[in-house]
Write a protein that holds these residues in place. Structure first.
Motif, PDB file in Angstrom:
ATOM      1  N   TYR A 119       7.640  23.808  -0.095  1.00  0.00           N
ATOM      2  CA  TYR A 119       8.350  22.617   0.363  1.00  0.00           C
ATOM      3  C   TYR A 119       7.810  21.374  -0.333  1.00  0.00           C
ATOM      4  O   TYR A 119       6.666  21.338  -0.763  1.00  0.00           O
ATOM      5  N   LYS A 120       8.647  20.355  -0.425  1.00  0.00           N
ATOM      6  CA  LYS A 120       8.175  19.061  -0.923  1.00  0.00           C
ATOM      7  C   LYS A 120       8.523  18.000   0.113  1.00  0.00           C
ATOM      8  O   LYS A 120       9.511  18.115   0.835  1.00  0.00           O
ATOM      9  N   LEU A 121       7.697  16.993   0.161  1.00  0.00           N
ATOM     10  CA  LEU A 121       7.875  15.908   1.122  1.00  0.00           C
ATOM     11  C   LEU A 121       8.375  14.666   0.403  1.00  0.00           C
ATOM     12  O   LEU A 121       7.890  14.317  -0.670  1.00  0.00           O
ATOM     13  N   ILE A 122       9.331  13.997   1.017  1.00  0.00           N
ATOM     14  CA  ILE A 122       9.829  12.738   0.487  1.00  0.00           C
ATOM     15  C   ILE A 122       9.656  11.690   1.578  1.00  0.00           C
ATOM     16  O   ILE A 122      10.112  11.879   2.707  1.00  0.00           O
ATOM     17  N   ALA A 123       8.968  10.596   1.244  1.00  0.00           N
ATOM     18  CA  ALA A 123       8.728   9.530   2.214  1.00  0.00           C
ATOM     19  C   ALA A 123       9.684   8.370   1.956  1.00  0.00           C
ATOM     20  O   ALA A 123       9.844   7.924   0.822  1.00  0.00           O
ATOM     21  N   PHE A 124      10.322   7.912   3.008  1.00  0.00           N
ATOM     22  CA  PHE A 124      11.211   6.753   2.938  1.00  0.00           C
ATOM     23  C   PHE A 124      10.490   5.587   3.598  1.00  0.00           C
ATOM     24  O   PHE A 124      10.174   5.627   4.780  1.00  0.00           O
ATOM     25  N   LYS A 125      10.203   4.544   2.791  1.00  0.00           N
ATOM     26  CA  LYS A 125       9.434   3.397   3.272  1.00  0.00           C
ATOM     27  C   LYS A 125      10.213   2.105   3.068  1.00  0.00           C
ATOM     28  O   LYS A 125      11.151   2.029   2.294  1.00  0.00           O
ATOM     29  N   ASN A 126       9.748   1.070   3.714  1.00  0.00           N
ATOM     30  CA  ASN A 126      10.278  -0.274   3.563  1.00  0.00           C
ATOM     31  C   ASN A 126       9.824  -0.829   2.214  1.00  0.00           C
ATOM     32  O   ASN A 126       8.684  -0.606   1.803  1.00  0.00           O
ATOM     33  N   MET A 127      10.691  -1.552   1.501  1.00  0.00           N
ATOM     34  CA  MET A 127      10.350  -2.101   0.176  1.00  0.00           C
ATOM     35  C   MET A 127       9.136  -3.028   0.224  1.00  0.00           C
ATOM     36  O   MET A 127       8.274  -2.973  -0.641  1.00  0.00           O
ATOM     37  N   LEU A 128       9.065  -3.890   1.225  1.00  0.00           N
ATOM     38  CA  LEU A 128       7.925  -4.811   1.315  1.00  0.00           C
ATOM     39  C   LEU A 128       6.634  -4.023   1.535  1.00  0.00           C
ATOM     40  O   LEU A 128       5.597  -4.357   0.960  1.00  0.00           O
ATOM     41  N   ALA A 129       6.705  -2.941   2.295  1.00  0.00           N
ATOM     42  CA  ALA A 129       5.533  -2.092   2.495  1.00  0.00           C
ATOM     43  C   ALA A 129       5.103  -1.458   1.177  1.00  0.00           C
ATOM     44  O   ALA A 129       3.910  -1.333   0.900  1.00  0.00           O
ATOM     45  N   LYS A 130       6.066  -1.053   0.346  1.00  0.00           N
ATOM     46  CA  LYS A 130       5.743  -0.468  -0.957  1.00  0.00           C
ATOM     47  C   LYS A 130       5.016  -1.490  -1.829  1.00  0.00           C
ATOM     48  O   LYS A 130       4.053  -1.160  -2.519  1.00  0.00           O
ATOM     49  N   ILE A 131       5.488  -2.718  -1.803  1.00  0.00           N
ATOM     50  CA  ILE A 131       4.873  -3.781  -2.608  1.00  0.00           C
ATOM     51  C   ILE A 131       3.451  -4.049  -2.130  1.00  0.00           C
ATOM     52  O   ILE A 131       2.522  -4.135  -2.935  1.00  0.00           O
ATOM     53  N   LEU A 132       3.267  -4.176  -0.814  1.00  0.00           N
ATOM     54  CA  LEU A 132       1.937  -4.416  -0.257  1.00  0.00           C
ATOM     55  C   LEU A 132       0.972  -3.288  -0.627  1.00  0.00           C
ATOM     56  O   LEU A 132      -0.145  -3.536  -1.083  1.00  0.00           O
ATOM     57  N   LYS A 133       1.415  -2.060  -0.448  1.00  0.00           N
ATOM     58  CA  LYS A 133       0.563  -0.908  -0.739  1.00  0.00           C
ATOM     59  C   LYS A 133       0.180  -0.871  -2.211  1.00  0.00           C
ATOM     60  O   LYS A 133      -0.984  -0.691  -2.563  1.00  0.00           O
ATOM     61  N   LYS A 134       1.163  -1.058  -3.078  1.00  0.00           N
ATOM     62  CA  LYS A 134       0.900  -0.978  -4.513  1.00  0.00           C
ATOM     63  C   LYS A 134      -0.049  -2.097  -4.951  1.00  0.00           C
ATOM     64  O   LYS A 134      -0.924  -1.876  -5.791  1.00  0.00           O
ATOM     65  N   HIS A 135       0.100  -3.284  -4.367  1.00  0.00           N
ATOM     66  CA  HIS A 135      -0.780  -4.396  -4.728  1.00  0.00           C
ATOM     67  C   HIS A 135      -2.223  -4.100  -4.297  1.00  0.00           C
ATOM     68  O   HIS A 135      -3.163  -4.330  -5.061  1.00  0.00           O
ATOM     69  N   VAL A 136      -2.397  -3.582  -3.083  1.00  0.00           N
ATOM     70  CA  VAL A 136      -3.742  -3.256  -2.598  1.00  0.00           C
ATOM     71  C   VAL A 136      -4.372  -2.174  -3.465  1.00  0.00           C
ATOM     72  O   VAL A 136      -5.547  -2.254  -3.829  1.00  0.00           O
ATOM     73  N   VAL A 137      -3.597  -1.167  -3.831  1.00  0.00           N
ATOM     74  CA  VAL A 137      -4.099  -0.104  -4.700  1.00  0.00           C
ATOM     75  C   VAL A 137      -4.548  -0.681  -6.041  1.00  0.00           C
ATOM     76  O   VAL A 137      -5.602  -0.311  -6.566  1.00  0.00           O
ATOM     77  N   ASN A 138      -3.778  -1.604  -6.601  1.00  0.00           N
ATOM     78  CA  ASN A 138      -4.150  -2.233  -7.872  1.00  0.00           C
ATOM     79  C   ASN A 138      -5.458  -3.010  -7.758  1.00  0.00           C
ATOM     80  O   ASN A 138      -6.299  -2.956  -8.660  1.00  0.00           O
ATOM     81  N   ILE A 139      -5.632  -3.727  -6.655  1.00  0.00           N
ATOM     82  CA  ILE A 139      -6.867  -4.494  -6.445  1.00  0.00           C
ATOM     83  C   ILE A 139      -8.058  -3.546  -6.347  1.00  0.00           C
ATOM     84  O   ILE A 139      -9.088  -3.741  -6.997  1.00  0.00           O
ATOM     85  N   ILE A 140      -7.925  -2.504  -5.542  1.00  0.00           N
ATOM     86  CA  ILE A 140      -9.024  -1.555  -5.361  1.00  0.00           C
ATOM     87  C   ILE A 140      -9.358  -0.866  -6.682  1.00  0.00           C
ATOM     88  O   ILE A 140     -10.536  -0.703  -7.026  1.00  0.00           O
TER      89      ILE A 140
END
Length: 124
Positions: free
Chosen positions: A90-111
């Motif tokens: 099986y594969k999992l697909i996550a459906f997220k809010n766009m603003l949440a994607k931006i926040l997460k990606k920015h934090v990952v970049n900082i870390i």
């Protein structure tokens, strides 16, 4: 043992957020907010300054809206698997809010940047 404190700026620049938005792939499924990445890229050109203010507010106030924490995970069967009792079938697909994607990606970049600068990651 000496403790190190990492001074990470919470100010989010418009260029960084614009670059993050441009990096999203167009062919992805809709998020919880029903906004296609392709559409968001076009709209973001107009709203990026306001978007940066919103994202900056979340970081400085240390609050996240409940709607940004919510997501839906859909489980899909992989074609041609012999045994569907195994998780690897099986594969999992996550459906997220766009603003949440931006926040997460920015934090990952900082870390990632801080980890690289201070050689915290070990590569084989």
């Amino acid at each position: 043992m000496e403790q190190r404190v990492f001074n990470i700026s919470l100010i989010i620049l418009i260029e960084k957020i614009s670059k993050l938005i441009r990096s999203f792939l167009n062919g992805k499924a809709l998020g919880l907010d029903s906004i296609l990445n392709k559409v968001f890229k076009v709209v973001a050109l107009v709203i990026v300054k306001d978007l940066v203010k919103v994202v900056s507010y979340y970081f400085t106030s240390k609050t996240i809206l409940k709607s940004l924490k919510e997501f839906i995970i859909m489980v899909l069967r992989k074609e041609g698997k012999k045994d569907y009792f195994l998780l690897g079938s099986y594969k999992l697909i996550a459906f997220k809010n766009m603003l949440a994607k931006i926040l997460k990606k920015h934090v990952v970049n900082i870390i990632s940047k801080v980890a690289e600068e201070h050689r915290l990651l070990f590569w084989n």
